[in-house]
Scaffold this motif. Sequence first.
Motif, PDB file in Angstrom:
ATOM      1  N   GLY A 179       7.425  11.293  12.393  1.00 23.80           N
ATOM      2  CA  GLY A 179       6.538  12.434  12.574  1.00 23.80           C
ATOM      3  C   GLY A 179       6.495  13.381  11.386  1.00 23.80           C
ATOM      4  N   LYS A 180       7.036  12.981  10.244  1.00 23.51           N
ATOM      5  CA  LYS A 180       7.045  13.843   9.058  1.00 23.51           C
ATOM      6  C   LYS A 180       5.660  14.020   8.460  1.00 23.51           C
ATOM      7  N   ILE A 181       4.817  13.000   8.566  1.00 18.40           N
ATOM      8  CA  ILE A 181       3.453  13.099   8.029  1.00 18.40           C
ATOM      9  C   ILE A 181       2.459  12.785   9.130  1.00 18.40           C
ATOM     10  N   SER A 208      -4.930   1.894  14.650  1.00 19.25           N
ATOM     11  CA  SER A 208      -4.410   0.758  15.419  1.00 19.25           C
ATOM     12  C   SER A 208      -3.109   0.225  14.798  1.00 19.25           C
ATOM     13  N   THR A 209      -3.004   0.273  13.479  1.00 21.38           N
ATOM     14  CA  THR A 209      -1.776  -0.158  12.808  1.00 21.38           C
ATOM     15  C   THR A 209      -0.638   0.796  13.138  1.00 21.38           C
ATOM     16  N   ILE A 210      -0.911   2.083  13.124  1.00 11.15           N
ATOM     17  CA  ILE A 210       0.116   3.076  13.449  1.00 11.15           C
ATOM     18  C   ILE A 210       0.567   2.923  14.899  1.00 11.15           C
ATOM     19  N   ARG A 211      -0.355   2.639  15.814  1.00 11.72           N
ATOM     20  CA  ARG A 211       0.022   2.404  17.206  1.00 11.72           C
ATOM     21  C   ARG A 211       0.954   1.195  17.331  1.00 11.72           C
ATOM     22  N   TYR A 268       2.743  -1.948   4.071  1.00 11.23           N
ATOM     23  CA  TYR A 268       2.846  -0.554   3.662  1.00 11.23           C
ATOM     24  C   TYR A 268       4.262  -0.281   3.190  1.00 11.23           C
ATOM     25  N   GLU A 269       4.410   0.709   2.301  1.00 13.39           N
ATOM     26  CA  GLU A 269       5.741   1.081   1.822  1.00 13.39           C
ATOM     27  C   GLU A 269       6.630   1.441   3.000  1.00 13.39           C
ATOM     28  N   ALA A 270       7.895   1.103   2.903  1.00 12.34           N
ATOM     29  CA  ALA A 270       8.840   1.392   3.975  1.00 12.34           C
ATOM     30  C   ALA A 270       8.919   2.892   4.250  1.00 12.34           C
ATOM     31  N   ARG A 271       8.824   3.716   3.201  1.00 13.63           N
ATOM     32  CA  ARG A 271       8.891   5.173   3.361  1.00 13.63           C
ATOM     33  C   ARG A 271       7.698   5.692   4.161  1.00 13.63           C
ATOM     34  N   VAL A 272       6.517   5.128   3.942  1.00  8.82           N
ATOM     35  CA  VAL A 272       5.318   5.546   4.681  1.00  8.82           C
ATOM     36  C   VAL A 272       5.496   5.247   6.162  1.00  8.82           C
ATOM     37  N   ILE A 273       5.970   4.049   6.474  1.00  8.36           N
ATOM     38  CA  ILE A 273       6.182   3.660   7.873  1.00  8.36           C
ATOM     39  C   ILE A 273       7.221   4.561   8.521  1.00  8.36           C
ATOM     40  N   GLN A 274       8.323   4.794   7.808  1.00 11.01           N
ATOM     41  CA  GLN A 274       9.394   5.630   8.342  1.00 11.01           C
ATOM     42  C   GLN A 274       8.923   7.067   8.575  1.00 11.01           C
ATOM     43  N   VAL A 280       0.869  -1.175   0.000  1.00 16.16           N
ATOM     44  CA  VAL A 280       0.000   0.000   0.000  1.00 16.16           C
ATOM     45  C   VAL A 280       0.906   1.225   0.000  1.00 16.16           C
ATOM     46  N   ASP A 281       0.727   2.094  -1.007  1.00 18.04           N
ATOM     47  CA  ASP A 281       1.570   3.290  -1.086  1.00 18.04           C
ATOM     48  C   ASP A 281       0.970   4.426  -0.261  1.00 18.04           C
ATOM     49  N   SER A 282       1.603   5.586  -0.316  1.00 22.12           N
ATOM     50  CA  SER A 282       1.186   6.717   0.524  1.00 22.12           C
ATOM     51  C   SER A 282      -0.194   7.259   0.167  1.00 22.12           C
ATOM     52  N   SER A 283      -0.666   7.010  -1.048  1.00 21.91           N
ATOM     53  CA  SER A 283      -2.003   7.476  -1.441  1.00 21.91           C
ATOM     54  C   SER A 283      -3.087   6.444  -1.122  1.00 21.91           C
ATOM     55  N   GLY A 284      -2.690   5.273  -0.645  1.00 17.22           N
ATOM     56  CA  GLY A 284      -3.655   4.223  -0.318  1.00 17.22           C
ATOM     57  C   GLY A 284      -3.874   3.228  -1.443  1.00 17.22           C
TER      58      GLY A 284
END
Length: 103
Positions: free
Chosen positions: A85-87, A95-98, A74-80, A38-42
């Motif tokens: 805290g960049k985005i 829940s996934t972000i937590r 998810y793309e590694a860049r999205v997770i990073q 899943v990329d940054s646009s979903g």
Amino acid sequence: MEYDEARKVYKIRNKDAPFCPNCGQLLSGYDTRARHVVDSSGQILWFRLRRLKCPGCEKLHLELPDFMAPKKHYEARVIQDVLSGKIDSCPADNSTIRRWRKK
């Protein structure tokens, strides 16, 4: 990276000779497997990745490109970017972000 229009899947293959990270022997092709990201646009993108087998230690290794994180969808860049805290918003559930932040 090659795109197969009929199957709507990208085929990725490393141009360098693959070596086993455990014992250093040259890996040989074993098979392929489908994996989505899943990329940054979903948007969900499908990839056909090679699995390689080591003749020395007989372990299988998945050939992951740099933009994929092991065991993540998810793309590694999205997770990073979320962890640093960049985005503020991304296509992942709260829940996934937590769970990402917990590790």
